[in-house]
Design an enzyme around this catalytic site. Structure first.
Site, PDB file in Angstrom:
ATOM      1  N   CYS A  68      -1.640   9.555  -2.669  1.00 27.30           N
ATOM      2  CA  CYS A  68      -1.483   8.635  -1.533  1.00 27.30           C
ATOM      3  C   CYS A  68      -0.690   7.444  -2.063  1.00 27.30           C
ATOM      4  CB  CYS A  68      -2.843   8.209  -1.001  1.00 27.30           C
ATOM      5  SG  CYS A  68      -3.944   9.585  -0.579  1.00 27.30           S
ATOM      6  N   ALA A  70       2.330   5.363  -1.350  1.00 23.89           N
ATOM      7  CA  ALA A  70       2.958   4.130  -0.865  1.00 23.89           C
ATOM      8  C   ALA A  70       1.969   2.957  -0.944  1.00 23.89           C
ATOM      9  CB  ALA A  70       3.437   4.329   0.574  1.00 23.89           C
ATOM     10  N   PRO A  71       2.461   1.756  -1.268  1.00 24.04           N
ATOM     11  CA  PRO A  71       3.855   1.316  -1.373  1.00 24.04           C
ATOM     12  C   PRO A  71       4.510   1.546  -2.728  1.00 24.04           C
ATOM     13  CG  PRO A  71       2.424  -0.566  -1.619  1.00 24.04           C
ATOM     14  CD  PRO A  71       1.523   0.616  -1.352  1.00 24.04           C
ATOM     15  N   GLY A  72       3.794   2.159  -3.705  1.00 30.14           N
ATOM     16  CA  GLY A  72       4.471   2.627  -4.900  1.00 30.14           C
ATOM     17  C   GLY A  72       4.236   1.869  -6.191  1.00 30.14           C
ATOM     18  N   ASP A  92       3.014  10.542   0.792  1.00 29.50           N
ATOM     19  CA  ASP A  92       2.461   9.595   1.742  1.00 29.50           C
ATOM     20  C   ASP A  92       2.915  10.014   3.137  1.00 29.50           C
ATOM     21  OD1 ASP A  92       1.054   6.682   1.221  1.00 29.50           O
ATOM     22  OD2 ASP A  92       2.014   6.805   3.194  1.00 29.50           O
ATOM     23  N   ARG A  97       6.516   3.006   5.012  1.00 24.11           N
ATOM     24  CA  ARG A  97       5.996   2.659   3.683  1.00 24.11           C
ATOM     25  C   ARG A  97       6.675   3.499   2.598  1.00 24.11           C
ATOM     26  NH1 ARG A  97       0.787   0.549   2.826  1.00 24.11           N
ATOM     27  NH2 ARG A  97       0.175   2.382   1.613  1.00 24.11           N
ATOM     28  N   ASP A 139      -5.734   7.533  -4.705  1.00 25.40           N
ATOM     29  CA  ASP A 139      -6.145   6.225  -4.199  1.00 25.40           C
ATOM     30  C   ASP A 139      -6.064   6.285  -2.673  1.00 25.40           C
ATOM     31  OD1 ASP A 139      -6.807   3.374  -4.897  1.00 25.40           O
ATOM     32  OD2 ASP A 139      -4.984   3.003  -3.725  1.00 25.40           O
ATOM     33  N   CYS A 191     -10.092   0.345  -3.034  1.00 29.56           N
ATOM     34  CA  CYS A 191     -10.252  -1.108  -3.022  1.00 29.56           C
ATOM     35  C   CYS A 191     -11.401  -1.465  -2.083  1.00 29.56           C
ATOM     36  CB  CYS A 191      -8.957  -1.805  -2.622  1.00 29.56           C
ATOM     37  SG  CYS A 191      -8.250  -1.251  -1.053  1.00 29.56           S
TER      38      CYS A 191
END
Length: 297
Positions: A68, A70-72, A92, A97, A139, A191
């Site tokens: 998953c 993006a944003p990289g 992604d 994104r 992630d 997160c």
């Protein structure tokens, strides 16, 4: 020390305590118009977000999936760890994104990545294209409850139904990651602060896969550990503004049991002793670290 980090101000900056190649700046430092940032020489990223790629620790030349992506930022970190060699397959579903990510990776000089607008759950583990994938960074979408500096202060906590839906998705993508035939090591991170998205997801998937994979006691010296939700959950890592001066974060490292499983575990020596460098170049790395410290002074 953590005391020095928390007192950092003005134009001072430090080498990070735990992660090589990471510089720590005061909270109000703005790099967005700085040539080092706009030219791709530095990447701005919270320390906790650097943990997944660092703990995945793919050797140069490895084939890696960023599920998953993006944003990289994590993809660029992986490319740096790989020495821009090997192959990164980055997925992604968000078109915008992914386009932003492509621009960022090009600016950073990343040439080892292959981007695809695709849901990771639809990627076929049996495709010969991925037959050499031995590391996966996962992630997935989460509640974002650990991103304390980005969420509105008055935003309501996610409902039980929302957490249940997120956790169901996270279990599916983690289980899917473990189905890749050559996989040796996977890092699962969020997160989120919620146990439902973190320890509970890892526990459920480990029960499903039986003895095929095990939880690695990653980074034993890291001060903030997983909640005691199941035996061994303290092997997971947590991060928070109070204990690690970062955003709220969760990381778990799983490795395949049986033949070939011992090698990835040994790589954690580098995480515990970053001044000794990567396991692949034990003699050369200390000199590199020393020169960098001199430049910082």
């Amino acid at each position: 020390s953590m005391e020095e980090l928390s007192a950092l101000s003005g134009k001072k900056f430090l080498l990070d305590l735990h992660l090589p190649e990471l510089l720590v700046f005061p909270p109000q430092t703005d790099f967005h118009n700085n040539l080092l940032y706009t030219s791709g020489h530095i990447i701005l990223q919270d320390k906790a977000s650097c943990l997944p790629a660092f703990l995945l620790h793919p050797a140069p030349g490895s084939h890696v999936i960023d599920a998953c992506a993006a944003p990289g930022n994590k993809t660029s970190h992986l490319a740096a760890l790989l020495g821009n060699k090997g192959q990164i397959f980055a997925f992604d579903v968000d078109t915008k994104r992914l386009a932003t990510m492509n621009t960022m990776l090009m600016r950073a000089g990343v040439t080892s990545s292959q981007l695809a607008q695709q849901d990771f759950l639809t990627v076929d583990p049996g495709d010969p294209k991925y037959s050499r994938v031995n590391h996966i960074l996962l992630d997935p979408s989460c509640s974002g409850s650990g991103m304390v500096t980005r969420l509105p202060r008055d935003e309501a906590a996610p409902s039980a139904e929302r957490l249940q839906a997120l956790a169901g998705f996270q279990r599916r993508v983690l289980s899917h990651a473990l189905s890749f035939p050559a996989l040796q090591r996977v890092v699962y991170s969020t997160c989120s602060l919620h146990q439902e998205e973190n320890e509970d997801v890892v526990h459920a998937v480990l029960q499903e896969c039986g003895s095929a994979f095990r939880l690695v006691d990653a980074f034993p010296s890291w001060p903030c550990r997983g909640f005691a939700a199941f035996p061994g959950a303290e092997s997971c890592l947590r991060a928070s503004p109070a204990t690690t001066l970062t955003q709220g974060f969760f990381v778990a490292v799983l490795e395949r049991c049986g033949e070939g499983a011992a090698a990835p575990r040994s790589l954690l020596v580098a995480a515990e002793n970053p001044q000794h460098g990567e396991a692949t170049e034990p003699a050369a790395a200390p000199k590199k670290r020393k020169r960098k410290k001199q430049r910082v002074k």
